[in-house]
Design a protein around this motif. Structure first.
Motif, short mmCIF file in Angstrom:
data_model
loop_
_atom_site.label_atom_id
_atom_site.label_comp_id
_atom_site.label_asym_id
_atom_site.label_seq_id
_atom_site.Cartn_x
_atom_site.Cartn_y
_atom_site.Cartn_z
N TRP A 1 0.81 -1.21 0.00
CA TRP A 1 0.00 0.00 0.00
C TRP A 1 0.85 1.27 0.00
O TRP A 1 0.49 2.27 -0.65
N ASP A 2 1.95 1.27 0.70
CA ASP A 2 2.80 2.48 0.71
C ASP A 2 3.29 2.82 -0.69
O ASP A 2 3.42 3.99 -1.05
N PRO B 1 -7.77 -4.68 3.72
CA PRO B 1 -6.61 -4.06 4.38
C PRO B 1 -7.02 -3.57 5.76
O PRO B 1 -8.20 -3.53 6.10
N GLN C 1 -6.67 1.28 9.27
CA GLN C 1 -5.81 2.44 9.05
C GLN C 1 -5.57 2.66 7.56
O GLN C 1 -5.63 3.80 7.06
N ILE C 2 -5.30 1.58 6.83
CA ILE C 2 -5.08 1.68 5.38
C ILE C 2 -6.36 2.13 4.69
O ILE C 2 -6.34 3.00 3.80
N LYS D 1 -6.79 5.78 5.02
CA LYS D 1 -5.84 6.56 4.23
C LYS D 1 -6.21 6.55 2.75
O LYS D 1 -5.99 7.55 2.05
#
Length: 389
Positions: free
Chosen positions: A240-241, A263, A266-267, A270
């Motif tokens: 994901w980053d 996911p 938190q993901i 975002k």
């Protein structure tokens, strides 16, 4: 050997957003009149409190009762045996033996479950999943039945839990036939299992692809009705980053991840910060060709270094993109992909550059022969191997 009934032990549900080879094999068996049991396992009792596609109270309870489908010329029964399996993290406290024992223990008698659903099985086919812990019970109960192991994703990869390594090695030793899907998997087993060639009965048979499905035109899914769409469809976790950085670098590109494995919260939060990054929690297998054929680029952005201890080789998701002649950009996957014309990157910067180049390509032809990987050809060979096991 004339086969009248096959039982598949698999991690999948019959109706699922995850289409595996076992679906194709089961469908092929039904099409020639063989009765099929799709034994979905594991489905632990604690999954009653989960809210995922495969693990939730509604799904597990329905499978405990059994769901019967008319498929081809036969019946397919999708069933499960809920057990006291615990999360793998508990293996730090409990022994491998205790973990296996709890995973086999159910408040439903295995004998009554087997009598209702498994009796009459000529061939048991095991996926590389926890279901292999039943191998000894099944061999004892059904001594005339043949045991076939088809590991699409080997469990004894480097760094795997010792319990899985031991269970899989035992499975391969006692199986009447091991059907390995690629050379990478075979190389791993040769390295891990002493005297592999002398003790393991095996053959190679690859995954397949419905080539014709990826050569047709389909209505464009809503999320793809925009320019420069970069799409991932798969069940493995993504980096994901990397996608956050890529989406920020090129605001005119639209990154779309279709994956039934949710996911983290938190993901998910975002993702909402980006107008050009979307997450879809899985689609029906019948919809996959429409998504693949209508995107601009197919991406496979695995977690960093994921490929190093996973002998996946060139997987079916690449077959699909190749059949559709789509440009492909991979991140952290086997270097062998380069030989067939796939762009493989190992840094965020190279991935972003690869996508930029792929967007300009529009279409792509690969140095890879898909003809022998048609599912009808693969399933015919599979059923023949089961008959000879």
């Amino acid at each position: 050997m004339s086969i009248k009934k096959i039982t598949f032990l698999t991690g999948h549900n019959w109706q699922s957003h995850r289409l595996g080879g076992f679906h194709k094999f089961a469908e092929a068996a039904c099409n020639v009149g063989i009765e099929v049991v799709f034994f979905s396992f594991p489905r632990p009792y604690y999954s009653y409190f989960m809210h995922q596609e495969l693990y939730n109270k509604h799904s597990v309870k329905a499978l405990q009762k059994g769901i019967t489908y008319d498929v081809g010329k036969s019946k397919l029964h999708n069933v499960t045996l809920a057990t006291m399996k615990l999360p793998n993290s508990v293996n730090k406290i409990l022994s491998d033996s205790m973990m296996n024992t709890l995973e086999r223990f159910s408040f439903t008698s295995f004998s009554s479950f087997a009598k209702k659903w498994l009796d009459g099985t000529d061939v048991f086919v095991f996926e590389s999943c926890d279901g292999m812990i039943f191998i000894d019970q099944l061999k004892k109960r059904y001594p005339q039945a043949k045991m076939v192991y088809r590991p699409s994703d080997p469990l004894m990869y480097d760094g795997a839990l010792s319990r899985y390594v031991t269970n899989e090695e035992h499975m391969m030793h006692v199986a009447d036939l091991n059907i390995i899907v690629n050379q990478e998997g075979l190389d791993l087993y040769r390295r891990k299992i002493p005297d592999f060639e002398q003790h393991i009965r095996y053959t190679l048979l690859s995954n397949g692809v419905d080539i014709e499905s990826y050569e047709k035109n389909y209505p464009i899914p809503n999320l793809l009705q925009k320019p420069n769409t970069i799409l991932y469809v798969g069940a493995w976790e993504v980096e994901w980053d990397l996608l956050f950085k890529a989406a920020k670098a090129d605001l005119e590109y639209h990154y779309i991840v279709v994956c039934p494995n949710y996911p983290s919260e938190q993901i998910q939060q975002k993702i909402k910060e980006y107008t050009n990054l979307s997450y879809v929690p899985g689609i029906a297998p019948s919809e996959v060709p429409a998504w693949i054929t209508n995107c601009s680029v197919v991406m496979v952005p695995y977690v960093t270094d994921f490929y190093k201890n996973r002998p996946l080789g060139i997987t079916a998701k690449y077959y699909q993109a190749m059949a559709a002649h789509k440009p492909i950009v991979a991140y952290c996957d086997t270097p062998k992909l380069v030989d067939v014309g796939v762009c493989v990157s190992y840094t965020y910067e190279d991935f972003i550059a690869g996508v930029r180049a792929a967007i300009k390509q529009k279409t792509c032809t690969y140095h890879f022969d898909l003809a022998d990987r048609r599912w009808d050809h693969i399933t015919e060979q599979f059923l023949a191997l089961c008959a000879k096991a």
